[in-house]
Design a protein around this motif. Structure first.
Motif, PDB file in Angstrom:
ATOM      1  N   LEU A  48     -20.238  38.430-119.150  1.00 13.35           N
ATOM      2  CA  LEU A  48     -20.626  38.440-117.592  1.00 13.35           C
ATOM      3  C   LEU A  48     -19.848  37.116-116.944  1.00 13.35           C
ATOM      4  CD1 LEU A  48     -21.889  40.251-115.540  1.00 13.35           C
ATOM      5  CD2 LEU A  48     -23.934  39.068-116.087  1.00 13.35           C
ATOM      6  N   GLY A  50     -19.540  36.234-112.656  1.00 15.16           N
ATOM      7  CA  GLY A  50     -20.287  36.003-111.423  1.00 15.16           C
ATOM      8  C   GLY A  50     -21.045  37.462-111.222  1.00 15.16           C
ATOM      9  N   VAL A  54     -19.220  44.144-111.094  1.00 14.33           N
ATOM     10  CA  VAL A  54     -19.905  45.142-112.026  1.00 14.33           C
ATOM     11  C   VAL A  54     -21.006  46.011-111.382  1.00 14.33           C
ATOM     12  CG1 VAL A  54     -19.375  44.020-114.126  1.00 14.33           C
ATOM     13  CG2 VAL A  54     -21.371  43.594-112.787  1.00 14.33           C
ATOM     14  N   ILE A 113     -13.102  34.747-102.427  1.00 13.81           N
ATOM     15  CA  ILE A 113     -13.089  35.819-103.047  1.00 13.81           C
ATOM     16  C   ILE A 113     -14.406  35.695-104.353  1.00 13.81           C
ATOM     17  CG2 ILE A 113     -12.166  37.375-105.161  1.00 13.81           C
ATOM     18  CD1 ILE A 113      -9.415  37.414-103.955  1.00 13.81           C
ATOM     19  N   GLY A 115     -17.302  35.242-107.405  1.00 12.31           N
ATOM     20  CA  GLY A 115     -16.892  35.748-109.025  1.00 12.31           C
ATOM     21  C   GLY A 115     -16.256  34.284-109.431  1.00 12.31           C
ATOM     22  N   GLY A 118     -12.694  33.298-114.883  1.00 10.34           N
ATOM     23  CA  GLY A 118     -12.460  33.861-116.212  1.00 10.34           C
ATOM     24  C   GLY A 118     -12.365  35.455-115.959  1.00 10.34           C
ATOM     25  N   GLY A 126      -6.632  39.863-105.912  1.00  8.34           N
ATOM     26  CA  GLY A 126      -5.809  39.866-104.884  1.00  8.34           C
ATOM     27  C   GLY A 126      -6.425  39.771-103.434  1.00  8.34           C
ATOM     28  N   LEU A 226     -16.256  41.061 -94.027  1.00  4.07           N
ATOM     29  CA  LEU A 226     -16.991  41.634 -95.195  1.00  4.07           C
ATOM     30  C   LEU A 226     -18.508  41.317 -95.444  1.00  4.07           C
ATOM     31  CD1 LEU A 226     -14.289  40.785 -97.821  1.00  4.07           C
ATOM     32  CD2 LEU A 226     -14.964  42.891 -97.343  1.00  4.07           C
ATOM     33  N   PRO A 227     -19.278  42.121 -95.697  1.00  6.68           N
ATOM     34  CA  PRO A 227     -20.969  42.009 -95.799  1.00  6.68           C
ATOM     35  C   PRO A 227     -21.020  40.875 -96.750  1.00  6.68           C
ATOM     36  CG  PRO A 227     -20.416  44.209 -96.648  1.00  6.68           C
ATOM     37  CD  PRO A 227     -18.982  43.653 -96.120  1.00  6.68           C
ATOM     38  N   PRO A 229     -22.897  39.336 -99.800  1.00  8.82           N
ATOM     39  CA  PRO A 229     -23.564  40.101-100.754  1.00  8.82           C
ATOM     40  C   PRO A 229     -25.081  39.413-100.791  1.00  8.82           C
ATOM     41  CG  PRO A 229     -21.564  39.347-101.593  1.00  8.82           C
ATOM     42  CD  PRO A 229     -21.550  38.834-100.433  1.00  8.82           C
ATOM     43  N   GLU A 333     -12.687  50.743-108.243  1.00 13.27           N
ATOM     44  CA  GLU A 333     -12.075  49.197-108.657  1.00 13.27           C
ATOM     45  C   GLU A 333     -13.330  48.334-109.493  1.00 13.27           C
ATOM     46  OE1 GLU A 333     -10.250  47.092-105.714  1.00 13.27           O
ATOM     47  OE2 GLU A 333     -11.452  45.273-106.292  1.00 13.27           O
TER      48      GLU A 333
HETATM   49  C1  LIG Z   1     -17.955  40.570-101.120  1.00 12.80           C
HETATM   50  C2  LIG Z   1     -16.745  40.743-102.043  1.00 12.80           C
HETATM   51  C3  LIG Z   1     -15.730  40.827-101.780  1.00 12.80           C
HETATM   52  C4  LIG Z   1     -14.685  40.598-102.840  1.00 12.80           C
HETATM   53  N1  LIG Z   1     -13.245  40.559-102.563  1.00 12.80           N
HETATM   54  C5  LIG Z   1     -12.289  40.767-103.518  1.00 12.80           C
HETATM   55  C6  LIG Z   1     -10.922  40.693-102.949  1.00 12.80           C
HETATM   56  O1  LIG Z   1     -10.559  40.679-101.958  1.00 12.80           O
HETATM   57  N2  LIG Z   1      -9.834  40.832-103.850  1.00 12.80           N
HETATM   58  C7  LIG Z   1     -10.285  40.965-105.287  1.00 12.80           C
HETATM   59  O2  LIG Z   1      -9.401  41.154-106.052  1.00 12.80           O
HETATM   60  N3  LIG Z   1     -11.684  41.132-105.540  1.00 12.80           N
HETATM   61  C8  LIG Z   1     -12.592  41.224-104.600  1.00 12.80           C
HETATM   62  N4  LIG Z   1     -13.791  41.258-105.079  1.00 12.80           N
HETATM   63  C9  LIG Z   1     -14.182  41.505-106.274  1.00 12.80           C
HETATM   64  C10 LIG Z   1     -14.622  40.501-107.166  1.00 12.80           C
HETATM   65  O3  LIG Z   1     -14.764  39.153-106.557  1.00 12.80           O
HETATM   66  C11 LIG Z   1     -13.506  40.079-108.383  1.00 12.80           C
HETATM   67  O4  LIG Z   1     -13.313  41.005-109.177  1.00 12.80           O
HETATM   68  C12 LIG Z   1     -13.947  39.077-109.170  1.00 12.80           C
HETATM   69  O5  LIG Z   1     -12.596  38.384-110.217  1.00 12.80           O
HETATM   70  C13 LIG Z   1     -14.899  39.222-110.188  1.00 12.80           C
HETATM   71  O6  LIG Z   1     -15.431  37.939-110.745  1.00 12.80           O
HETATM   72  P1  LIG Z   1     -16.895  37.851-111.704  1.00 12.80           P
HETATM   73  O7  LIG Z   1     -16.664  36.507-112.334  1.00 12.80           O
HETATM   74  O8  LIG Z   1     -17.787  38.225-110.650  1.00 12.80           O
HETATM   75  O9  LIG Z   1     -16.835  38.901-112.668  1.00 12.80           O
HETATM   76  P2  LIG Z   1     -17.660  39.884-113.314  1.00 12.80           P
HETATM   77  O10 LIG Z   1     -18.437  41.093-112.148  1.00 12.80           O
HETATM   78  O11 LIG Z   1     -18.924  39.072-113.822  1.00 12.80           O
HETATM   79  O12 LIG Z   1     -16.934  40.579-114.544  1.00 12.80           O
HETATM   80  C14 LIG Z   1     -15.984  41.525-114.046  1.00 12.80           C
HETATM   81  C15 LIG Z   1     -15.302  42.062-115.402  1.00 12.80           C
HETATM   82  O13 LIG Z   1     -14.779  41.321-115.985  1.00 12.80           O
HETATM   83  C16 LIG Z   1     -15.114  40.980-117.388  1.00 12.80           C
HETATM   84  N5  LIG Z   1     -15.011  39.716-117.521  1.00 12.80           N
HETATM   85  C17 LIG Z   1     -15.799  38.726-116.790  1.00 12.80           C
HETATM   86  N6  LIG Z   1     -15.438  37.346-117.121  1.00 12.80           N
HETATM   87  C18 LIG Z   1     -14.972  37.496-118.202  1.00 12.80           C
HETATM   88  C19 LIG Z   1     -14.180  36.496-119.139  1.00 12.80           C
HETATM   89  N7  LIG Z   1     -14.483  35.092-119.061  1.00 12.80           N
HETATM   90  N8  LIG Z   1     -13.494  37.064-120.294  1.00 12.80           N
HETATM   91  C20 LIG Z   1     -13.258  38.547-120.387  1.00 12.80           C
HETATM   92  N9  LIG Z   1     -13.731  39.578-119.701  1.00 12.80           N
HETATM   93  C21 LIG Z   1     -14.508  38.972-118.368  1.00 12.80           C
HETATM   94  C22 LIG Z   1     -16.576  41.455-117.139  1.00 12.80           C
HETATM   95  O14 LIG Z   1     -16.896  42.012-118.567  1.00 12.80           O
HETATM   96  C23 LIG Z   1     -16.410  42.923-116.272  1.00 12.80           C
HETATM   97  O15 LIG Z   1     -15.668  44.047-116.992  1.00 12.80           O
HETATM   98  C24 LIG Z   1     -14.929  41.141-104.163  1.00 12.80           C
HETATM   99  C25 LIG Z   1     -16.273  41.227-104.630  1.00 12.80           C
HETATM  100  C26 LIG Z   1     -17.229  40.988-103.357  1.00 12.80           C
HETATM  101  C27 LIG Z   1     -18.632  41.030-103.868  1.00 12.80           C
END
Ligand SMILES: Cc1cc2nc3c(=O)[nH]c(=O)nc-3n(C[C@H](O)[C@H](O)[C@H](O)COP(=O)(O)OP(=O)(O)OC[C@H]3O[C@@H](n4cnc5c(N)ncnc54)[C@H](O)[C@@H]3O)c2cc1C
Length: 338
Positions: A48, A50, A54, A113, A115, A118, A126, A226-227, A229, A333
């Motif tokens: 996990l 941020g 998920v 963006i 998260g 990693g 993107g 965007l709302p 979170p 997604e």
């Molecule tokens: C309000 C909002 C706006 C967003 N806008 C965008 C946008 O404009 N563009 C975009 O592309 N996305 C967007 N997202 C989605 C999100 O921000 C991205 O997907 C981000 O990269 C997720 O990061 P995270 O650390 O929270 O990942 P997590 O939700 O913690 O994990 C996502 C996935 O990656 C895996 N994972 C996490 N870390 C690792 C690691 N170190 N090694 C291997 N696997 C791992 C997890 O197991 C899971 O399957 C948005 C989300 C929100 C809430």
């Protein structure tokens, strides 16, 4: 490293879903991660970041390893380019701000963006005409089975639209511990023609934008659109924009002449999922405490204390509605954790 038994994951996912895990550990170094992966109890752990991409559909029966590996530094540079390495636990937006403070260009359009670093290569994040793959140099990963370290090139990652090998052939096989980006030190190539970045810069009174201005414009647009979170549980776009064969979009255009569509290449078009969801009647429609956002039809929202199950049930309803009206299958997604 912190370790607890039976942990609520409510604070670790941006949907704010109150799922739990029997075992939770946070690692702050590659070495600590390698040690944990050796333990039987953590063999099938969910990795996990941020928690912003998920949906915990139900309580987890497997453990969670939260990646909190810090650090940002330049590891190599020439006159024009710098290679920046960031630990997988760095907050993505902090990395963007660090690069801007150091006048390194290439990721300013990816400001705000949510998260951690990693997760960025997992779905090739993107926004506003830029994808991670545009600046990706390589990623340092740990093989979950052997504990060995491996460097992944862009080719190894097989990046696609919100997609990579880590979501397909290599699913759950590697943990990303650091991402390295190739960024410009001078003559930054600004991309301001996507969305309303240019208009926002004009409104800001900026005539000759620099990378910091572009980041500010993107932050302004995203904050407006965007709302947040922290106030309204969501994970950004819940569905991918479907890519359909041009014959299929031509068929749909006969029936829906106003349907927006963007050419991907000679054979495929991308159709905005938000438009499809709106036309199918789901924009702003609430079912109990769940619904698609009233301004952003693509964003599934937890308006209260909804369970992962009810959020997923609503998402499936939307998918069925769009399929019935347009014959198009929407694909999430967001990563469904069940
Ligand atoms: C309000 C909002 C706006 C967003 N806008 C965008 C946008 O404009 N563009 C975009 O592309 N996305 C967007 N997202 C989605 C999100 O921000 C991205 O997907 C981000 O990269 C997720 O990061 P995270 O650390 O929270 O990942 P997590 O939700 O913690 O994990 C996502 C996935 O990656 C895996 N994972 C996490 N870390 C690792 C690691 N170190 N090694 C291997 N696997 C791992 C997890 O197991 C899971 O399957 C948005 C989300 C929100 C809430």
């Amino acid at each position: 490293m912190k370790k607890n038994d039976k942990v609520s994951l409510e604070e670790f996912n941006t949907f704010g879903v109150a799922a739990s895990t029997p075992l939770f550990v946070e690692v702050t170094s590659s070495l600590a991660l390698q040690e944990k992966l050796k333990e039987d109890a953590f063999k099938d752990a969910l990795i996990l970041g941020g928690g912003s991409n998920v949906l915990f559909v139900e309580n987890l029966s497997r453990p969670v390893i939260k990646i909190s590996i810090p650090g940002i530094r330049i590891i190599n540079e020439s006159e024009h380019m710098a290679i920046v390495s960031a630990g997988a636990g760095v907050v993505w937006h902090d990395l963007v701000m660090w690069c801007i403070a150091n006048d390194l260009g290439g990721i300013e359009n990816l400001s705000l963006i949510p998260g951690l670093v990693g997760a960025a290569p997992i779905q090739n994040i993107g926004a506003y005409g830029v994808e991670l793959s545009d600046v990706f140099y390589d990623a340092v990963c740990i093989n979950r089975k052997t504990g060995e370290s491996r460097i992944f090139s862009a080719k190894d990652c097989a990046f696609g639209y919100r997609d990579s090998a880590f979501k397909n052939d290599l699913k759950d096989a590697y943990v990303v511990t650091a991402v390295r980006l190739a960024l410009t030190k001078k003559n930054h190539r600004l991309k301001i023609d996507y969305g309303n970045v240019k208009e926002t810069l004009t409104q800001m009174g900026v005539k000759k934008p620099n990378i910091g201005d572009v980041a500010k414009a993107v932050v302004q647009i995203r904050t407006r659109k965007l709302p947040d979170p922290k106030k309204l549980g969501n994970a950004g776009s819940f569905f991918k924009n479907p890519i359909v064969a041009q014959g299929e979009s031509a068929r749909l255009l006969q029936k829906y002449p106003n349907m927006p569509h963007y050419k991907i290449d000679g054979a495929f078009d991308k159709i905005p999922a938000g438009w499809l969801i709106e036309q199918a009647g789901f924009k702003g429609l609430k079912k109990g405490k769940v619904g698609m956002h009233d301004k952003q039809a693509l964003v599934l929202v937890n308006y209260g204390t909804s369970s992962g199950k009810s959020l997923w049930a609503h998402a499936k309803l939307v998918m069925e509605g769009v399929e019935k009206k347009f014959g198009i299958s929407l694909e999430p997604e967001v990563n469904l954790i069940q």
